[in-house]
Design a protein around this motif. Structure first.
Motif, mmCIF file in Angstrom:
data_model
loop_
_atom_site.group_PDB
_atom_site.id
_atom_site.type_symbol
_atom_site.label_atom_id
_atom_site.label_comp_id
_atom_site.label_asym_id
_atom_site.label_seq_id
_atom_site.Cartn_x
_atom_site.Cartn_y
_atom_site.Cartn_z
ATOM 1 N N ASP A 138 -8.073 -12.117 -0.973
ATOM 2 C CA ASP A 138 -8.878 -12.646 0.092
ATOM 3 C C ASP A 138 -8.127 -12.332 1.461
ATOM 4 O O ASP A 138 -8.688 -12.796 2.352
ATOM 5 C CB ASP A 138 -9.104 -13.897 -0.129
ATOM 6 C CG ASP A 138 -9.820 -14.221 -1.434
ATOM 7 O OD1 ASP A 138 -10.716 -13.314 -1.594
ATOM 8 O OD2 ASP A 138 -9.761 -15.388 -1.887
ATOM 9 N N GLY A 139 -6.998 -11.443 1.411
ATOM 10 C CA GLY A 139 -6.261 -11.451 2.755
ATOM 11 C C GLY A 139 -6.318 -9.849 3.357
ATOM 12 O O GLY A 139 -7.212 -9.158 2.681
ATOM 13 N N ALA A 140 -5.659 -9.729 4.085
ATOM 14 C CA ALA A 140 -5.567 -8.582 4.869
ATOM 15 C C ALA A 140 -3.993 -8.197 5.141
ATOM 16 O O ALA A 140 -3.327 -8.956 5.410
ATOM 17 C CB ALA A 140 -6.209 -8.273 6.113
ATOM 18 N N VAL A 141 -3.626 -6.867 4.982
ATOM 19 C CA VAL A 141 -2.394 -6.427 5.301
ATOM 20 C C VAL A 141 -2.391 -5.396 6.276
ATOM 21 O O VAL A 141 -3.286 -4.437 6.348
ATOM 22 C CB VAL A 141 -1.800 -5.779 4.056
ATOM 23 C CG1 VAL A 141 -0.290 -5.132 4.248
ATOM 24 C CG2 VAL A 141 -1.730 -6.659 2.896
ATOM 25 N N LEU A 170 1.091 3.680 10.760
ATOM 26 C CA LEU A 170 0.436 2.398 10.843
ATOM 27 C C LEU A 170 -0.665 2.392 9.756
ATOM 28 O O LEU A 170 -1.363 3.523 9.869
ATOM 29 C CB LEU A 170 -0.186 2.076 12.274
ATOM 30 C CG LEU A 170 -0.979 0.745 12.444
ATOM 31 C CD1 LEU A 170 0.031 -0.401 12.574
ATOM 32 C CD2 LEU A 170 -1.518 0.816 14.042
ATOM 33 N N TRP A 171 -0.934 1.313 8.870
ATOM 34 C CA TRP A 171 -2.244 1.384 8.287
ATOM 35 C C TRP A 171 -2.571 -0.215 7.895
ATOM 36 O O TRP A 171 -1.749 -1.019 8.252
ATOM 37 C CB TRP A 171 -2.008 1.974 6.942
ATOM 38 C CG TRP A 171 -1.247 1.420 5.883
ATOM 39 C CD1 TRP A 171 -1.250 0.402 5.330
ATOM 40 C CD2 TRP A 171 0.094 2.185 5.293
ATOM 41 N NE1 TRP A 171 -0.173 0.104 4.379
ATOM 42 C CE2 TRP A 171 0.557 1.233 4.360
ATOM 43 C CE3 TRP A 171 0.561 3.403 5.627
ATOM 44 C CZ2 TRP A 171 1.632 1.766 3.391
ATOM 45 C CZ3 TRP A 171 1.693 3.665 4.763
ATOM 46 C CH2 TRP A 171 2.293 2.680 3.888
ATOM 47 N N VAL A 172 -3.763 -0.226 7.466
ATOM 48 C CA VAL A 172 -4.433 -1.636 7.073
ATOM 49 C C VAL A 172 -4.992 -1.537 5.818
ATOM 50 O O VAL A 172 -5.346 -0.422 5.185
ATOM 51 C CB VAL A 172 -5.435 -2.032 8.147
ATOM 52 C CG1 VAL A 172 -4.625 -2.384 9.420
ATOM 53 C CG2 VAL A 172 -6.598 -1.081 8.353
ATOM 54 N N LYS A 173 -5.202 -2.608 5.045
ATOM 55 C CA LYS A 173 -5.690 -2.483 3.718
ATOM 56 C C LYS A 173 -6.027 -4.232 3.291
ATOM 57 O O LYS A 173 -5.439 -5.160 4.235
ATOM 58 C CB LYS A 173 -4.813 -1.930 2.801
ATOM 59 C CG LYS A 173 -3.555 -3.120 2.422
ATOM 60 C CD LYS A 173 -2.488 -2.160 1.175
ATOM 61 C CE LYS A 173 -3.265 -2.297 -0.032
ATOM 62 N NZ LYS A 173 -3.310 -3.556 -0.957
ATOM 63 N N SER A 174 -7.112 -4.272 2.497
ATOM 64 C CA SER A 174 -7.385 -5.532 1.951
ATOM 65 C C SER A 174 -6.317 -5.966 0.919
ATOM 66 O O SER A 174 -5.782 -4.988 0.125
ATOM 67 C CB SER A 174 -8.777 -5.600 1.555
ATOM 68 O OG SER A 174 -9.618 -5.200 2.457
ATOM 69 N N TYR A 175 -6.114 -7.207 0.485
ATOM 70 C CA TYR A 175 -5.202 -7.472 -0.344
ATOM 71 C C TYR A 175 -5.919 -8.963 -0.828
ATOM 72 O O TYR A 175 -5.632 -9.940 -0.173
ATOM 73 C CB TYR A 175 -3.948 -7.528 -0.288
ATOM 74 C CG TYR A 175 -3.049 -8.013 -1.508
ATOM 75 C CD1 TYR A 175 -2.745 -6.982 -2.417
ATOM 76 C CD2 TYR A 175 -2.381 -9.176 -1.652
ATOM 77 C CE1 TYR A 175 -2.007 -6.991 -3.516
ATOM 78 C CE2 TYR A 175 -1.780 -9.370 -2.625
ATOM 79 C CZ TYR A 175 -1.498 -8.374 -3.707
ATOM 80 O OH TYR A 175 -0.844 -8.576 -4.955
ATOM 81 N N GLY A 221 0.684 -1.113 -0.112
ATOM 82 C CA GLY A 221 0.113 -0.128 -0.055
ATOM 83 C C GLY A 221 0.735 1.208 0.077
ATOM 84 O O GLY A 221 0.345 2.570 0.264
ATOM 85 N N GLY A 222 2.205 1.061 -0.259
ATOM 86 C CA GLY A 222 3.072 2.312 -0.137
ATOM 87 C C GLY A 222 4.667 1.778 0.040
ATOM 88 O O GLY A 222 4.777 0.900 -0.251
#
Length: 112
Positions: free
Chosen positions: A75-78, A68-73, A6-7
């Motif tokens: 079927d998973g999550a990051v 700190l960040w979150v995201k979908s990828y 995501g970055g």
């Protein structure tokens, strides 16, 4: 790799003490409020429309960068955390709580 994370990294000043401000109520930030840590503060480029920023740096030498960040990828999550480069960071209970929470969140079957 940027699509997954995501970055990406853009440099950092020398390690120093700085603040980490929690921006969002999320399972990853549960039980954590603003804290100070001695660490490397990363300058980052991030995909604002693809990530949910949960915390940002309060650093005297840097602009407003996420910590700190979150995201979908797929079927998973990051969960990306830019902290954790010094022994002092790992001695910080708030940082360790973020790490524990992030592992639980990313591995959960009931993630929102």
């Amino acid at each position: 790799m940027r699509d997954l994370v995501g970055g990406h990294f853009g440099g950092h000043p020398d390690p120093s003490e700085f603040g980490v401000v929690v921006d969002a109520d999320h399972l990853v930030t549960e039980g954590v409020t603003e804290f100070c840590v001695f660490d490397e503060a990363y300058k980052l480029e991030w995909d604002d429309e693809k990530v949910t920023v949960l915390a940002h740096l309060d650093h005297p030498e840097l602009d407003d960068y996420p910590a700190l960040w979150v995201k979908s990828y797929g079927d998973g999550a990051v969960c990306y955390c830019s902290l954790g480069h010094t022994p002092e960071a790992f001695e910080n209970e708030s940082f360790r709580t973020l790490l524990r929470n992030a592992v639980r969140w990313a591995s959960a079957d009931n993630r929102p």
